[in-house]
Write a protein that holds these residues in place. Structure first.
Motif, PDB file in Angstrom:
ATOM      1  N   VAL A 259       0.674   6.935  -7.482  1.00 32.11           N
ATOM      2  CA  VAL A 259       0.639   8.224  -6.784  1.00 32.11           C
ATOM      3  C   VAL A 259      -0.660   8.945  -7.111  1.00 32.11           C
ATOM      4  O   VAL A 259      -1.320   9.511  -6.232  1.00 32.11           O
ATOM      5  N   ASP A 260      -1.053   8.929  -8.372  1.00 34.14           N
ATOM      6  CA  ASP A 260      -2.289   9.603  -8.791  1.00 34.14           C
ATOM      7  C   ASP A 260      -3.507   9.026  -8.082  1.00 34.14           C
ATOM      8  O   ASP A 260      -4.378   9.775  -7.611  1.00 34.14           O
ATOM      9  N   ILE A 261      -3.591   7.703  -7.983  1.00 30.59           N
ATOM     10  CA  ILE A 261      -4.731   7.075  -7.305  1.00 30.59           C
ATOM     11  C   ILE A 261      -4.766   7.493  -5.840  1.00 30.59           C
ATOM     12  O   ILE A 261      -5.835   7.828  -5.296  1.00 30.59           O
ATOM     13  N   ALA A 262      -3.619   7.476  -5.177  1.00 28.84           N
ATOM     14  CA  ALA A 262      -3.569   7.884  -3.763  1.00 28.84           C
ATOM     15  C   ALA A 262      -3.998   9.341  -3.595  1.00 28.84           C
ATOM     16  O   ALA A 262      -4.683   9.692  -2.624  1.00 28.84           O
ATOM     17  N   LEU A 263      -3.618  10.201  -4.534  1.00 26.89           N
ATOM     18  CA  LEU A 263      -3.991  11.621  -4.424  1.00 26.89           C
ATOM     19  C   LEU A 263      -5.480  11.836  -4.686  1.00 26.89           C
ATOM     20  O   LEU A 263      -6.099  12.717  -4.076  1.00 26.89           O
ATOM     21  N   TRP A 264      -6.077  11.055  -5.567  1.00 25.25           N
ATOM     22  CA  TRP A 264      -7.528  11.140  -5.754  1.00 25.25           C
ATOM     23  C   TRP A 264      -8.260  10.616  -4.515  1.00 25.25           C
ATOM     24  O   TRP A 264      -9.294  11.173  -4.112  1.00 25.25           O
ATOM     25  N   ASP A 265      -7.736   9.563  -3.907  1.00 27.06           N
ATOM     26  CA  ASP A 265      -8.314   9.072  -2.653  1.00 27.06           C
ATOM     27  C   ASP A 265      -8.256  10.163  -1.587  1.00 27.06           C
ATOM     28  O   ASP A 265      -9.227  10.406  -0.859  1.00 27.06           O
ATOM     29  N   LEU A 266      -7.123  10.827  -1.503  1.00 29.89           N
ATOM     30  CA  LEU A 266      -6.942  11.921  -0.537  1.00 29.89           C
ATOM     31  C   LEU A 266      -7.959  13.035  -0.796  1.00 29.89           C
ATOM     32  O   LEU A 266      -8.586  13.550   0.147  1.00 29.89           O
ATOM     33  N   ALA A 267      -8.144  13.395  -2.049  1.00 28.97           N
ATOM     34  CA  ALA A 267      -9.092  14.463  -2.383  1.00 28.97           C
ATOM     35  C   ALA A 267     -10.513  14.077  -1.996  1.00 28.97           C
ATOM     36  O   ALA A 267     -11.281  14.899  -1.458  1.00 28.97           O
ATOM     37  N   GLY A 268     -10.890  12.835  -2.265  1.00 25.63           N
ATOM     38  CA  GLY A 268     -12.227  12.394  -1.897  1.00 25.63           C
ATOM     39  C   GLY A 268     -12.461  12.445  -0.401  1.00 25.63           C
ATOM     40  O   GLY A 268     -13.532  12.853   0.067  1.00 25.63           O
ATOM     41  N   ARG A 269     -11.455  12.049   0.354  1.00 22.15           N
ATOM     42  CA  ARG A 269     -11.590  12.117   1.813  1.00 22.15           C
ATOM     43  C   ARG A 269     -11.650  13.573   2.280  1.00 22.15           C
ATOM     44  O   ARG A 269     -12.403  13.909   3.200  1.00 22.15           O
ATOM     45  N   LEU A 270     -10.851  14.436   1.658  1.00 27.64           N
ATOM     46  CA  LEU A 270     -10.868  15.855   2.020  1.00 27.64           C
ATOM     47  C   LEU A 270     -12.239  16.466   1.787  1.00 27.64           C
ATOM     48  O   LEU A 270     -12.758  17.218   2.619  1.00 27.64           O
TER      49      LEU A 270
ATOM     50  N   VAL B  41       0.852  -1.184   0.000  1.00 25.11           N
ATOM     51  CA  VAL B  41       0.000   0.000   0.000  1.00 25.11           C
ATOM     52  C   VAL B  41       0.884   1.229   0.000  1.00 25.11           C
ATOM     53  O   VAL B  41       1.796   1.361   0.820  1.00 25.11           O
ATOM     54  N   LEU B  42       0.642   2.122  -0.955  1.00 26.35           N
ATOM     55  CA  LEU B  42       1.273   3.441  -0.952  1.00 26.35           C
ATOM     56  C   LEU B  42       0.400   4.370  -0.125  1.00 26.35           C
ATOM     57  O   LEU B  42      -0.803   4.486  -0.367  1.00 26.35           O
ATOM     58  N   ARG B  43       1.019   5.054   0.835  1.00 29.42           N
ATOM     59  CA  ARG B  43       0.278   5.920   1.757  1.00 29.42           C
ATOM     60  C   ARG B  43       0.899   7.313   1.721  1.00 29.42           C
ATOM     61  O   ARG B  43       2.098   7.478   1.958  1.00 29.42           O
ATOM     62  N   ILE B  44       0.086   8.316   1.398  1.00 34.23           N
ATOM     63  CA  ILE B  44       0.537   9.705   1.310  1.00 34.23           C
ATOM     64  C   ILE B  44      -0.221  10.514   2.352  1.00 34.23           C
ATOM     65  O   ILE B  44      -1.462  10.549   2.345  1.00 34.23           O
ATOM     66  N   GLY B  45       0.505  11.161   3.261  1.00 35.29           N
ATOM     67  CA  GLY B  45      -0.107  11.954   4.326  1.00 35.29           C
ATOM     68  C   GLY B  45       0.261  13.422   4.228  1.00 35.29           C
ATOM     69  O   GLY B  45       1.227  13.799   3.553  1.00 35.29           O
ATOM     70  N   THR B  46      -0.512  14.256   4.934  1.00 37.31           N
ATOM     71  CA  THR B  46      -0.348  15.705   4.846  1.00 37.31           C
ATOM     72  C   THR B  46      -0.320  16.344   6.226  1.00 37.31           C
ATOM     73  O   THR B  46      -0.677  15.721   7.235  1.00 37.31           O
ATOM     74  N   ASP B  47       0.065  17.626   6.239  1.00 36.64           N
ATOM     75  CA  ASP B  47       0.074  18.381   7.484  1.00 36.64           C
ATOM     76  C   ASP B  47      -1.327  18.750   7.956  1.00 36.64           C
ATOM     77  O   ASP B  47      -1.505  19.243   9.071  1.00 36.64           O
ATOM     78  N   ALA B  48      -2.344  18.493   7.131  1.00 34.42           N
ATOM     79  CA  ALA B  48      -3.729  18.739   7.525  1.00 34.42           C
ATOM     80  C   ALA B  48      -4.380  17.496   8.109  1.00 34.42           C
ATOM     81  O   ALA B  48      -5.555  17.530   8.494  1.00 34.42           O
ATOM     82  N   GLY B  49      -3.645  16.415   8.182  1.00 35.51           N
ATOM     83  CA  GLY B  49      -4.177  15.183   8.756  1.00 35.51           C
ATOM     84  C   GLY B  49      -4.913  14.303   7.778  1.00 35.51           C
ATOM     85  O   GLY B  49      -5.247  13.158   8.098  1.00 35.51           O
ATOM     86  N   VAL B  50      -5.181  14.782   6.568  1.00 31.99           N
ATOM     87  CA  VAL B  50      -5.855  13.964   5.565  1.00 31.99           C
ATOM     88  C   VAL B  50      -4.811  13.170   4.799  1.00 31.99           C
ATOM     89  O   VAL B  50      -3.686  13.634   4.583  1.00 31.99           O
ATOM     90  N   GLU B  51      -5.156  11.965   4.400  1.00 32.69           N
ATOM     91  CA  GLU B  51      -4.216  11.098   3.702  1.00 32.69           C
ATOM     92  C   GLU B  51      -4.930  10.371   2.576  1.00 32.69           C
ATOM     93  O   GLU B  51      -6.170  10.374   2.475  1.00 32.69           O
ATOM     94  N   GLY B  52      -4.142   9.735   1.728  1.00 31.34           N
ATOM     95  CA  GLY B  52      -4.678   8.912   0.653  1.00 31.34           C
ATOM     96  C   GLY B  52      -3.834   7.672   0.490  1.00 31.34           C
ATOM     97  O   GLY B  52      -2.634   7.675   0.798  1.00 31.34           O
ATOM     98  N   VAL B  53      -4.448   6.595   0.010  1.00 29.67           N
ATOM     99  CA  VAL B  53      -3.731   5.337  -0.166  1.00 29.67           C
ATOM    100  C   VAL B  53      -4.053   4.744  -1.536  1.00 29.67           C
ATOM    101  O   VAL B  53      -5.069   5.052  -2.148  1.00 29.67           O
TER     102      VAL B  53
END
Length: 365
Positions: free
Chosen positions: A105-116, A37-49
């Motif tokens: 990376v693109d899939i994880a960032l779209w996941d992050l956006a959806g959660r945001l 699993v690729l996991r990308i996290g942010t300083d806002a607490g939202v992440e994507g995988v």
């Protein structure tokens, strides 16, 4: 908002039971359930995988995160998906990234956006439908009688069509395709996927049989290195061709197939081999400009969202790997797949979804 961490996590993906195979010469289900699993996290607490599940995935993703992705992504704005998508292609020029990793990376960032935004990704993409029919996409079975029996089971379970992956012998496969048409009658949509097993003469022979049997589409009979060979095939058979599934280059390569007149049904799109969600959407829009279909390849969860987001796809592809058929959990008794409702892509918990990783996930060293 900035990206603060990029991580690779090893996971065990249970292998398919019973094991299956594709045409002669190609294996099917892997013997080991290697995944990451690729996991990308942010300083806002939202992440994507994003899930990467194929043989060697853990080692491959560990290396890419440590050597490439982390340095490139930390400090970037995760909502600049277009810039990051282009950056991945720039890196590919030197790194020669494995095709299935170009969209991770693109899939994880779209996941992050959806959660945001607290929306499923298909809605963030704009949304087109909330349900779509599914066809049964077979693995390769031992005999014609097994294929016919599997088709009967699939149609009884509600599937709206059947696609064959057969043996890779043009004459034997042609006989199977004709037998299946005679068995199910004229009204059931049928498709055939050659898994790149043929040269041009055999592809023409088989395509002629598919034309006579009124198959909806003819998919990947040859390796997709030669657009010229596909252009020749399109001129010589009447069955519509569905092309550009595994060729590198996302929409750029798909455009060459279309310009050559080889995409007489349409082009394949999908998140796994076509540059993630961003690449898949570019292909769909490109095909739509030419009034062609962009059929979504594969039944993983990101492609579930993709099916709901684009207008010019016909079906959800649901893999059937056993002679005792069970409907995929996304497919209902009427053969329909309904849109996801959870925010983001909603990767299941056992694959690292949410703030806490499952106990089954081993952190990469």
């Amino acid at each position: 908002m900035k990206i603060t961490h990029v991580e690779s996590h090893r996971i065990h993906v249970p292998p398919t039971e019973p094991p299956f195979h594709w045409r002669d010469g190609l294996s099917g289900s892997p013997a080991t359930g290697d995944g990451a699993v690729l996991r990308i996290g942010t300083d806002a607490g939202v992440e994507g995988v994003a899930l990467f599940a194929r043989p060697g995935a853990g080692v491959m993703l560990d290396d890419l995160v440590d050597r490439v992705f982390r340095d490139e992504l930390v400090g970037q704005d995760p909502l600049r998906r277009e810039w990051i998508w282009h950056r991945m292609w720039e890196l590919d020029r030197i790194q020669e990234l494995p095709l299935p990793t170009l969209g991770l990376v693109d899939i994880a960032l779209w996941d992050l956006a959806g959660r945001l935004y607290d929306q499923p990704v298909w809605q963030v993409l704009g949304g087109y439908r909330d349900k779509i029919p599914a066809y049964a996409s077979t693995s390769t079975f031992d005999s014609t009688s097994e294929f016919l029996d599997v088709a009967d089971q699939c149609l009884k379970l509600g599937y709206r069509g059947v696609k064959l992956h057969a043996w890779g012998d043009a004459r034997r496969d042609a006989a199977l395709c004709v037998a299946l048409r005679e068995h199910v009658g004229p009204d059931v949509p049928l498709m055939y996927d050659g898994s790149a097993g043929f040269d041009l003469p055999d592809a023409v022979y088989l395509g002629s049989a598919l034309s006579e049997a009124d198959y909806l589409w003819y998919e990947e009979p040859m390796r997709e290195f030669s657009v010229t060979a596909y252009r020749q095939l399109a001129r010589l058979v009447r069955v519509p061709l569905l092309v550009a599934e595994t060729s590198d280059g996302s929409h750029m390569n798909s455009g060459d197939f279309i310009a050559a007149g080889a995409a007489t049904f349409g082009v394949r799109t999908g998140t796994t081999l076509r540059g993630g969600i961003t690449g898949a959407m570019r292909i769909a829009h490109l095909a739509d400009a030419y009034r062609l279909r962009a059929e979504v390849h594969g039944s993983d969860i990101p492609n579930h969202h993709l099916c709901m987001a684009i207008p010019n796809t016909t079906y959800y592809e649901s893999l059937v790997t056993s002679t005792s058929v069970r409907r995929e959990r996304h497919v209902d008794a009427e053969g329909l797949v309904h849109a996801p409702t959870s925010p983001g892509i909603a990767l299941p918990a056992e694959f690292g979804y949410g703030a806490t990783l499952s106990p089954y996930v081993e952190r990469a060293a």
